[in-house]
Design an enzyme around this catalytic site. Structure first.
Site, PDB file in Angstrom:
ATOM      1  N   VAL A  91      44.597  40.139  47.132  1.00 58.20           N
ATOM      2  CA  VAL A  91      44.883  41.566  47.323  1.00 58.20           C
ATOM      3  C   VAL A  91      44.820  42.292  45.987  1.00 58.20           C
ATOM      4  CG1 VAL A  91      46.599  43.280  48.062  1.00 58.20           C
ATOM      5  CG2 VAL A  91      46.276  41.190  49.409  1.00 58.20           C
ATOM      6  N   ILE A  92      44.111  43.413  45.992  1.00 58.07           N
ATOM      7  CA  ILE A  92      44.001  44.260  44.803  1.00 58.07           C
ATOM      8  C   ILE A  92      43.905  45.700  45.283  1.00 58.07           C
ATOM      9  CG2 ILE A  92      41.454  44.155  44.679  1.00 58.07           C
ATOM     10  CD1 ILE A  92      41.770  43.929  41.593  1.00 58.07           C
ATOM     11  N   CYS A  93      44.420  46.633  44.480  1.00 56.78           N
ATOM     12  CA  CYS A  93      44.364  48.049  44.859  1.00 56.78           C
ATOM     13  C   CYS A  93      42.927  48.542  44.693  1.00 56.78           C
ATOM     14  CB  CYS A  93      45.329  48.861  43.994  1.00 56.78           C
ATOM     15  SG  CYS A  93      45.268  50.611  44.375  1.00 56.78           S
ATOM     16  N   ALA A  94      42.228  48.675  45.810  1.00 56.98           N
ATOM     17  CA  ALA A  94      40.789  48.988  45.761  1.00 56.98           C
ATOM     18  C   ALA A  94      40.538  50.381  45.205  1.00 56.98           C
ATOM     19  CB  ALA A  94      40.187  48.845  47.161  1.00 56.98           C
TER      20      ALA A  94
ATOM     21  N   HIS B 228      47.224  41.571  54.938  1.00 55.78           N
ATOM     22  CA  HIS B 228      46.081  42.342  54.399  1.00 55.78           C
ATOM     23  C   HIS B 228      44.741  41.737  54.807  1.00 55.78           C
ATOM     24  CE1 HIS B 228      49.264  44.154  52.107  1.00 55.78           C
ATOM     25  NE2 HIS B 228      48.421  45.091  51.737  1.00 55.78           N
ATOM     26  N   PRO B 229      43.787  42.629  55.103  1.00 54.78           N
ATOM     27  CA  PRO B 229      42.446  42.136  55.442  1.00 54.78           C
ATOM     28  C   PRO B 229      41.707  41.705  54.182  1.00 54.78           C
ATOM     29  CG  PRO B 229      42.415  44.526  55.309  1.00 54.78           C
ATOM     30  CD  PRO B 229      43.848  44.102  55.062  1.00 54.78           C
TER      31      PRO B 229
ATOM     32  N   GLU C  88      39.807  52.944  51.430  1.00 50.67           N
ATOM     33  CA  GLU C  88      40.059  52.304  50.135  1.00 50.67           C
ATOM     34  C   GLU C  88      38.895  51.387  49.743  1.00 50.67           C
ATOM     35  OE1 GLU C  88      44.848  52.511  50.979  1.00 50.67           O
ATOM     36  OE2 GLU C  88      43.797  50.620  51.279  1.00 50.67           O
ATOM     37  N   GLN C  89      38.432  50.606  50.709  1.00 51.99           N
ATOM     38  CA  GLN C  89      37.334  49.678  50.401  1.00 51.99           C
ATOM     39  C   GLN C  89      36.061  50.457  50.069  1.00 51.99           C
ATOM     40  OE1 GLN C  89      37.042  45.932  52.299  1.00 51.99           O
ATOM     41  NE2 GLN C  89      39.167  45.864  52.977  1.00 51.99           N
TER      42      GLN C  89
ATOM     43  N   SER D 187      42.570  51.291  54.978  1.00 52.29           N
ATOM     44  CA  SER D 187      41.815  50.217  54.342  1.00 52.29           C
ATOM     45  C   SER D 187      40.329  50.555  54.252  1.00 52.29           C
ATOM     46  CB  SER D 187      41.988  48.951  55.182  1.00 52.29           C
ATOM     47  OG  SER D 187      42.302  47.899  54.374  1.00 52.29           O
TER      48      SER D 187
HETATM   49  N1  LIG Z   1      42.646  42.413  50.416  1.00 50.72           N
HETATM   50  C1  LIG Z   1      42.953  43.625  49.899  1.00 50.72           C
HETATM   51  O1  LIG Z   1      43.151  43.801  48.704  1.00 50.72           O
HETATM   52  N2  LIG Z   1      43.033  44.643  50.781  1.00 50.72           N
HETATM   53  C2  LIG Z   1      43.397  45.926  50.408  1.00 50.72           C
HETATM   54  N3  LIG Z   1      43.266  46.508  49.154  1.00 50.72           N
HETATM   55  C3  LIG Z   1      43.270  47.844  49.323  1.00 50.72           C
HETATM   56  O2  LIG Z   1      43.229  48.680  48.421  1.00 50.72           O
HETATM   57  N4  LIG Z   1      43.321  48.145  50.657  1.00 50.72           N
HETATM   58  C4  LIG Z   1      43.347  46.989  51.374  1.00 50.72           C
HETATM   59  O3  LIG Z   1      43.348  46.842  52.576  1.00 50.72           O
END
Ligand SMILES: NC(=O)N[C@H]1NC(=O)NC1=O
Length: 184
Positions: free
Chosen positions: A132-135, A79-80, A99-100, A96
């Site tokens: 990592v978190i669900c953005a 994951h970035p 999401e971000q 991504s």
């Molecule tokens: N680092 C991280 O949480 N990346 C992610 N989260 C998300 O929701 N999309 C991602 O790429």
């Protein structure tokens, strides 16, 4: 198409179409529902037929859950960083990027950017994998406080927590591909 749409939305696939896919097509469609981890899709294909999108998601979750801790950490390392170097240079996957943006991470103030960068570095230094978190389920303020709070956890707790977030990300990505009303 309204003038605000950048490109036409891909039409949602019924589960019957998913079930009849070759593994090549399946991997190309689902290869990034877990970021950069087409191995997950390649493994999950053998669980066909899926009764609906929930059963497809369950297979991805089971695959991630049965991995040893090193495998879970490996998934996180794919994951970035949130609002990191790749985000700044436009190098994120399309998923991504969206999401971000939905969390407002593209509108961080200079101070917020500095704090995020500093906490991300501290997190990686402590655990050896990125935060990592669900953005799509959080806004930038919740992400910053979550990052600060989770820095206090143990590595094992964070590997498991991170993978729980990956599973949430995976579910939302699957819902962007599969028609959730379709059943076997
Ligand atoms: N680092 C991280 O949480 N990346 C992610 N989260 C998300 O929701 N999309 C991602 O790429």
């Amino acid at each position: 198409m309204t003038k605000h749409d950048k490109k036409p939305r891909m039409s949602l696939k019924p589960i019957s179409v998913v079930n009849s896919m070759s593994y090549e097509d399946f991997i190309s469609l689902f290869g990034n529902v877990i970021e950069h981890c087409s191995l997950c899709a390649a493994a999950v294909w053998r669980d066909r037929p899926f009764s609906d999108v929930n059963s497809l998601h369950k297979s991805f979750c089971q695959f991630a859950d049965q991995l040893p801790i090193g495998g879970k950490e490996g998934i996180l390392r794919l994951h970035p960083d949130l609002a990191g170097r790749l985000a700044m240079s436009g190098g994120l996957t399309n998923e991504s990027t969206k999401e971000q943006q939905s969390a407002g991470l593209n509108t961080l103030t200079d101070q917020e950017k500095k704090t995020m960068h500093h906490l991300n570095q501290q997190y990686k230094q402590k655990f050896g994998f990125p935060f990592v978190i669900c953005a799509r389920e959080n806004k930038k303020e919740a992400i910053l406080t979550g990052l600060e709070r989770r820095l206090n956890n143990s590595g094992e707790t964070e590997a498991v927590t991170g993978v729980e977030e990956v599973k949430k990300i995976c579910r939302l990505r699957l819902l962007d591909i599969v028609d959730s009303s379709s059943k076997l």
